[in-house]
Design an enzyme around this catalytic site. Sequence first.
Site, PDB file in Angstrom:
ATOM      1  N   GLU A 170      -9.405   4.005   2.455  1.00  0.00           N
ATOM      2  CA  GLU A 170      -8.927   4.077   1.073  1.00  0.00           C
ATOM      3  C   GLU A 170      -7.890   3.025   0.722  1.00  0.00           C
ATOM      4  O   GLU A 170      -7.741   2.634  -0.435  1.00  0.00           O
ATOM      5  CB  GLU A 170      -8.349   5.470   0.788  1.00  0.00           C
ATOM      6  CG  GLU A 170      -6.888   5.680   1.175  1.00  0.00           C
ATOM      7  CD  GLU A 170      -6.591   5.522   2.665  1.00  0.00           C
ATOM      8  OE1 GLU A 170      -5.456   5.154   3.000  1.00  0.00           O
ATOM      9  OE2 GLU A 170      -7.490   5.767   3.488  1.00  0.00           O
TER      10      GLU A 170
ATOM     11  N   ASP B 176      -2.044  10.363   4.014  1.00  0.00           N
ATOM     12  CA  ASP B 176      -3.456  10.032   4.189  1.00  0.00           C
ATOM     13  C   ASP B 176      -4.127  11.042   5.100  1.00  0.00           C
ATOM     14  O   ASP B 176      -4.005  10.974   6.324  1.00  0.00           O
ATOM     15  CB  ASP B 176      -3.601   8.622   4.762  1.00  0.00           C
ATOM     16  CG  ASP B 176      -5.064   8.204   4.899  1.00  0.00           C
ATOM     17  OD1 ASP B 176      -5.923   8.877   4.292  1.00  0.00           O
ATOM     18  OD2 ASP B 176      -5.334   7.211   5.593  1.00  0.00           O
TER      19      ASP B 176
ATOM     20  N   LYS C  73      -9.498  12.986   8.718  1.00  0.00           N
ATOM     21  CA  LYS C  73      -9.060  12.502  10.022  1.00  0.00           C
ATOM     22  C   LYS C  73      -9.004  13.644  11.033  1.00  0.00           C
ATOM     23  O   LYS C  73      -8.892  14.814  10.651  1.00  0.00           O
ATOM     24  CB  LYS C  73      -7.653  11.898   9.911  1.00  0.00           C
ATOM     25  CG  LYS C  73      -7.542  10.638   9.090  1.00  0.00           C
ATOM     26  CD  LYS C  73      -6.076  10.197   9.021  1.00  0.00           C
ATOM     27  CE  LYS C  73      -5.913   8.922   8.214  1.00  0.00           C
ATOM     28  NZ  LYS C  73      -6.452   7.750   8.944  1.00  0.00           N
TER      29      LYS C  73
ATOM     30  N   LYS D 115       0.851  -1.199   0.000  1.00  0.00           N
ATOM     31  CA  LYS D 115       0.000   0.000   0.000  1.00  0.00           C
ATOM     32  C   LYS D 115       0.882   1.242   0.000  1.00  0.00           C
ATOM     33  O   LYS D 115       1.731   1.415   0.876  1.00  0.00           O
ATOM     34  CB  LYS D 115      -0.909  -0.007   1.230  1.00  0.00           C
ATOM     35  CG  LYS D 115      -1.696   1.285   1.449  1.00  0.00           C
ATOM     36  CD  LYS D 115      -2.428   1.264   2.789  1.00  0.00           C
ATOM     37  CE  LYS D 115      -2.967   2.636   3.150  1.00  0.00           C
ATOM     38  NZ  LYS D 115      -3.604   2.647   4.493  1.00  0.00           N
TER      39      LYS D 115
ATOM     40  N   ASP E 255     -11.885   7.444   4.275  1.00  0.00           N
ATOM     41  CA  ASP E 255     -10.669   7.143   5.034  1.00  0.00           C
ATOM     42  C   ASP E 255     -10.357   5.648   5.033  1.00  0.00           C
ATOM     43  O   ASP E 255      -9.344   5.225   5.576  1.00  0.00           O
ATOM     44  CB  ASP E 255     -10.798   7.656   6.473  1.00  0.00           C
ATOM     45  CG  ASP E 255      -9.460   7.692   7.198  1.00  0.00           C
ATOM     46  OD1 ASP E 255      -8.414   7.756   6.513  1.00  0.00           O
ATOM     47  OD2 ASP E 255      -9.447   7.636   8.441  1.00  0.00           O
TER      48      ASP E 255
ATOM     49  N   ARG F 173      -7.703  -0.159   1.267  1.00  0.00           N
ATOM     50  CA  ARG F 173      -8.268  -1.396   0.700  1.00  0.00           C
ATOM     51  C   ARG F 173      -8.729  -1.183  -0.739  1.00  0.00           C
ATOM     52  O   ARG F 173      -8.794  -2.131  -1.522  1.00  0.00           O
ATOM     53  CB  ARG F 173      -9.410  -1.891   1.581  1.00  0.00           C
ATOM     54  CG  ARG F 173     -10.615  -0.989   1.659  1.00  0.00           C
ATOM     55  CD  ARG F 173     -11.479  -1.240   2.877  1.00  0.00           C
ATOM     56  NE  ARG F 173     -10.794  -0.853   4.106  1.00  0.00           N
ATOM     57  CZ  ARG F 173     -11.318  -1.007   5.323  1.00  0.00           C
ATOM     58  NH1 ARG F 173     -12.518  -1.541   5.456  1.00  0.00           N
ATOM     59  NH2 ARG F 173     -10.637  -0.636   6.390  1.00  0.00           N
TER      60      ARG F 173
ATOM     61  N   ASP G 150       1.970   6.245   5.921  1.00  0.00           N
ATOM     62  CA  ASP G 150       0.913   5.348   5.458  1.00  0.00           C
ATOM     63  C   ASP G 150       1.310   4.606   4.186  1.00  0.00           C
ATOM     64  O   ASP G 150       0.542   3.790   3.684  1.00  0.00           O
ATOM     65  CB  ASP G 150      -0.384   6.133   5.231  1.00  0.00           C
ATOM     66  CG  ASP G 150      -1.623   5.266   5.349  1.00  0.00           C
ATOM     67  OD1 ASP G 150      -1.581   4.283   6.107  1.00  0.00           O
ATOM     68  OD2 ASP G 150      -2.626   5.561   4.679  1.00  0.00           O
TER      69      ASP G 150
END
Length: 520
Positions: A370, A291, A298, A286, A368, A372, A309
């Site tokens: 995202e 993020d 967030k 990933k 959030d 996956r 991230d």
Amino acid sequence: MLKNIINKKNLFINNQQNIFQIIKRNKMTDSTVDNKGYIVGIYENEEFTPLGQQLNEKTNGHLLKSIKLSDTKGKVGDNLVLYNVTPEVSRVAIVGLGKKENNNSTTYEKNENTRKAIGSGVKALKSKNATHLTIDSNIGDAKQTAEGAFLSNFKFDFKTGTSGKTANSTNESIQVQLSPSPSSEECFKEGKILAESQNFARVLMETPANLLTPTNFVQHVSSQMKELIDSGKVEMIVREEQWVKDQKMGMFWGVAKGSDEPLKFLELHYRGASADGKDSIVYVGKGITFDSGGISIKPSANMGLMKGDMGGAATAVSAMFGVASLGLKVNLITITPLCENMPSGKATKPGDILTAANGKTVEVDNTDAEGRLILGDALHYACSFKPTHIIDIATLTGAIDVALGQHYAGCFTTTDSLWDQLNECGNISGERLWRMPLIPEYRKQMETSKVADLINSAGRSGGACCAAGFLKEFITADQSWSHLDIAGVMSSSEDGPYIRKGMTGKPTRTLIEFAKKNQQ
């Protein structure tokens, strides 16, 4: 100014692998008595390792007398620095090794004890300005000795020094030798490469998002792997936005379009077993370089940590560096979808429906969630190679941090033999894994949308398990696959004996060990 900082950062990355040098006994360069340091071990029964015993005898028991007068009891993690031990030895770090004969010790404990002992010794001597270190090779295995030394020497920042110039690191060049020289010098070299690989992942994860956009990420990987790429050992393929659209990766594009920074889809190929690249292992990382949460933004507290991230992508490409540098007889592919998750007028909104590369529709309940989404499209693409194993690595859910904390990464797989291998590799590397459930009931929680095949967020209950169930929807039947959720181990909140506070670079060495275990 920004260009100068980036140039300095590239220089730091190139120099990071040269922090240590392996040199033969009595061949250290530019050494003086003042900058020499020795690391010897002591067990809980007050028995020294051979080099420590020699120094103790040469000084009429001075080392043991000092131990008795101190709080050091030989426990793992204990250390004591002595000065002016002999005219030739200005500093000695005595490190605790625990019980000498402990038949109940596991592979994990034995390896970790060596790393912790060496790491504490290197840090103690380095703080006293010792730059030429001699380590008693009887402290532990040469591979773990090198890992402890290299990993403990890592430090990364942008602080200005007394000169007023910005420096990326306060690392000094330290020379290390083992005494007596081990017969398994190759093991020391292997440990060095493993640690350097993890340190590269740490550099990527520590770099702030303004200096590590998807484009910058690709540039750093290209710089790190220049020799491997130029020599033909590693093939680097960089895909752009149009290719992603042509592949109908609607989930990846749905996340990436919210940012002004262009996406990248990075592929690395290493064909160490056969030129045709058949029977490859694929690592999918990933790569969210920052993020914000997108429209489902967030909280501001600790949002800065989301520069890490892309830890899955960082560890995947760093594992590739290690595997190729070691010349392992394995075919390996790394796939890293890279983008930012940002709020904007172009960003995906809650309630939007995206179409994945495999044709499934996904309702975005929470922007959030995202990771996956971009992983789903990347995993579908990974399956096209028909690999022996696919392992994805992602800082995917806060739920795994709640469940396992900072000491275990979550491992999801329905293949028992794959779990057995990964668990063994994690115990060898010291990057422990814990098997989590991956059952149809969790997948069903991701099928609650009234308007799409899947929903990208199923609420708080079983969050990490539901996310893994979502990813499984993009894996073809009978494909050996594992998902590693590394959100909990992404960073360390405190200094350890050989891993400092900050981004950890885990599980880079586990991934290298897995590739080593699957050599053809």
